[in-house]
Scaffold this motif. Structure first.
Motif, PDB file in Angstrom:
ATOM      1  N   ASP A 105       0.842  -1.208   0.000  1.00 26.49           N
ATOM      2  CA  ASP A 105       0.000   0.000   0.000  1.00 26.49           C
ATOM      3  C   ASP A 105       0.870   1.249   0.000  1.00 26.49           C
ATOM      4  O   ASP A 105       0.589   2.213  -0.718  1.00 26.49           O
TER       5      ASP A 105
ATOM      6  N   GLY B  72       2.169   1.947  -3.382  1.00 28.80           N
ATOM      7  CA  GLY B  72       1.174   2.237  -4.419  1.00 28.80           C
ATOM      8  C   GLY B  72       0.662   1.017  -5.148  1.00 28.80           C
ATOM      9  O   GLY B  72      -0.100   1.136  -6.104  1.00 28.80           O
ATOM     10  N   ASP B  73       1.054  -0.168  -4.718  1.00 30.17           N
ATOM     11  CA  ASP B  73       0.573  -1.414  -5.339  1.00 30.17           C
ATOM     12  C   ASP B  73      -0.727  -1.839  -4.648  1.00 30.17           C
ATOM     13  O   ASP B  73      -0.789  -2.866  -3.950  1.00 30.17           O
TER      14      ASP B  73
END
Length: 577
Positions: free
Chosen positions: A534, A537-538
């Motif tokens: 998180d 950005g995944d």
């Protein structure tokens, strides 16, 4: 010969109780003492007394995090309590279609890491969420109505996520409280022509008042100490749990992190004391002569109950479904084709699918070792009559972890197990437990202590149902206690043992708070990987890992339910022998 054997047995009992006491001192008492000591030191490890506490209460940013935490916890309690009460009331009192289905779905949030609902809410109510954009403009084109923006990031998102998280706990406590209602009170009220709403206000609510208070404290405590959901959807709305993480991981300020940990622990400890008092009062109000209240079919109430439960279940399935959908969509919101590419974790932060297998390994070890320790210690404390003072101390230490949030256990373990030596009265004593720091064993130990008290109380409750005459007869026949334990106590309590094993496994798979400070780069866990992904950005991969943990726990519970069914059959046959 008999006296010699009894003497050896006495020494063995004493040795086992002392070992349990030492285990609890090493895993609970000493780390908390280290945490208290560290809260009075600054970043450079200089003694500063209460300066960290003064800084916390005078710094507007830090003090606001306490106010924010209290706000979301109170709001979560205010919302989840009536929701859980209505759900438990309808399912306990009326014949409702799909009752078993409703009961099962209500338990689903227990199997998921708390990050799952935060991620799901992003896909529903985030800036590019399904509902925020009105199904990507579809409602605007077809119905002329745009999307709904609830301003997810902040208190709104945290409260929704925490209500989802605490709902099953509230529902279970209130179901238990409602099941203890005495049917004779209702018959007496109905004979006096009391109306339905008077029955609810004057009989039902007073009868479950202790359950209501206990459920309120559980909801408050869980939301007060939760780390996962505020980390995902908290935005700039700071809460204490995330504040500890920022101080320890972000700023390496262990002194202030310890101070916030103690402040986080205080309301939890007060809630723990009140809950213990409530539990004792609730046991005193239950009469052995009470007549269980049977469910009945009432066309109006059964239909209202069906609609109410259906709405709750749809909300739960909406959040879980959103997380599953997010894990399958190729590239939200640009390519909505379905695939399994996000379940390939090798190309994202962390060390791929290995973290998932690490979690399985740690959860199984926590379950096996934790179950053995918890049930055997509960047996020694509950069934052995020798050394009462030692058993009382052990009992007190066994329920203390109930008041310790996972983050507090994690940071306390850093100070105790990571220290190469202790300074005792000017003498430097090497730390014999330093070797487990950075290994899987410190994670296993943290999991065991984090979930120790709930399982210990489950074990003692189950053991108390067993007649004490079994131990007395065994003693009069000179049968050693360990043989009575293996041949009688354990087989009769197999259902409780399996339940404890399951509780350890499921919670160890999903927990993040107790292990976020303890994992090593070589041994990452799936829940930790969700936070890392998180941060990187995944989000889709984080959703995929959350779903993987959820499905694993559901599959595990199904296997356990199958085993418990066979165990009950075996136990009934054993009792008839």
């Amino acid at each position: 010969m008999i006296r010699t054997a009894q003497g050896l047995e006495q020494r063995l009992i004493k040795l086992i109780l002392i070992v349990f006491l030492l285990f609890l001192c090493i895993s609970v008492v000493f780390p908390i003492i280290m945490l208290l000591d560290r809260s009075m030191h600054d970043r450079m490890d200089n003694f500063v007394g209460a300066a960290n506490f003064v800084k916390f209460f005078t710094n507007p940013g830090l003090f606001t995090s306490l106010i924010n935490t209290l706000f979301v916890s109170v709001m979560t309690t205010v919302i989840s309590l009536p929701l859980g009460l209505g759900y438990a009331f309808f399912l306990s009192r009326f014949e409702i279609r799909g009752r078993v289905f409703f009961r099962l779905i209500a338990m689903v949030p227990l199997f998921a890491p708390t990050m799952l609902q935060g991620i799901a809410l992003r896909y529903l109510f985030g800036n590019k969420g399904l509902i925020t954009t009105g199904f990507f403009g579809w409602t605007e084109q077809v119905l002329g109505v745009g999307g709904i923006n609830i301003h997810l990031y902040g208190p709104v998102g945290i409260i929704i996520a925490e209500v989802f998280y605490t709902f099953p706990q509230v529902y279970m406590i209130l179901t238990m409280a409602l099941s203890m209602s005495d049917a004779r009170l209702y018959e007496a009220a109905e004979s006096l022509y009391a109306k339905k709403h008077r029955l609810f206000l004057d009989v039902t609510l007073p009868g479950i008042k202790y359950g209501l208070i206990s459920a309120a404290f559980v909801a408050f405590t869980l939301s007060f100490t939760d780390f996962g959901a505020p980390k995902i959807v908290g935005g700039n709305f700071n809460v204490l749990a995330v504040g500890i993480y920022k101080q320890v991981v972000g700023q390496q300020n262990f002194g202030l992190g310890s101070t916030i940990s103690i402040i986080l622990m205080l309301p939890t400890f007060i809630a723990f004391l009140v809950d213990r008092y409530i539990q004792s009062r609730q046991r005193m109000t239950f009469s052995s002569k009470a007549v269980p209240l049977q469910r009945k079919y009432n066309k109006l109430m059964s239909n209202v109950g069906f609609i109410y439960c259906l709405i709750i279940v749809l909300m739960i399935l909406l959040i879980v479904g959103a997380a599953i959908y997010a894990s399958l969509v190729v590239a939200w919101p640009y390519n909505l084709n379905i695939g399994l590419r996000h379940f390939n974790f090798n190309d994202v932060a962390g060390n791929g699918i290995q973290a998932f297998w690490n979690s399985i390994t740690a959860a199984l070890l926590s379950a096996f070792i934790g179950t053995a320790i918890v049930f055997s210690s509960a047996y020694m404390i509950e069934k052995i009559v020798e050394l009462p003072w030692l058993r009382k101390i052990s009992y007190l230490l066994s329920i203390i972890p109930l008041a310790l949030p996972g983050l507090v256990i994690g940071i306390a373990y850093i100070f105790f197990f990571n220290a190469p030596a202790f300074d005792v009265l000017g003498m430097e004593i090497p730390n014999p437990f330093n070797g487990i720091y950075g290994t899987i064993w410190i994670i296993v130990l943290a999991n065991i202590i984090h979930f120790y008290s709930v399982n210990f109380l489950t074990a003692t409750t189950s053991l108390r149902k067993l007649d004490k005459e079994i131990e007395e007869v065994s003693k009069s026949l000179a049968i050693p206690f360990y043989k009575a334990f293996g041949r009688v106590t354990l087989p009769v309590n197999l259902h409780a043992v399996i339940e404890i094993f399951s509780y350890f496994f499921v919670n160890s798979m999903a927990t993040i708070s107790a292990v976020i400070f303890l994992y090593s780069p070589k041994f990452k866990l799936a829940s930790v990987l969700i936070v890392n992904m998180d941060d990187a950005g995944d989000i889709a991969e984080a959703a995929a890992m959350s779903v993987l943990i959820l499905l694993t726990n559901i599959l595990f519970r199904m296997i356990i339910a199958f085993i418990q069914g066979n165990i009950e059959t075996y136990t009934e046959k054993w009792k008839r022998k």
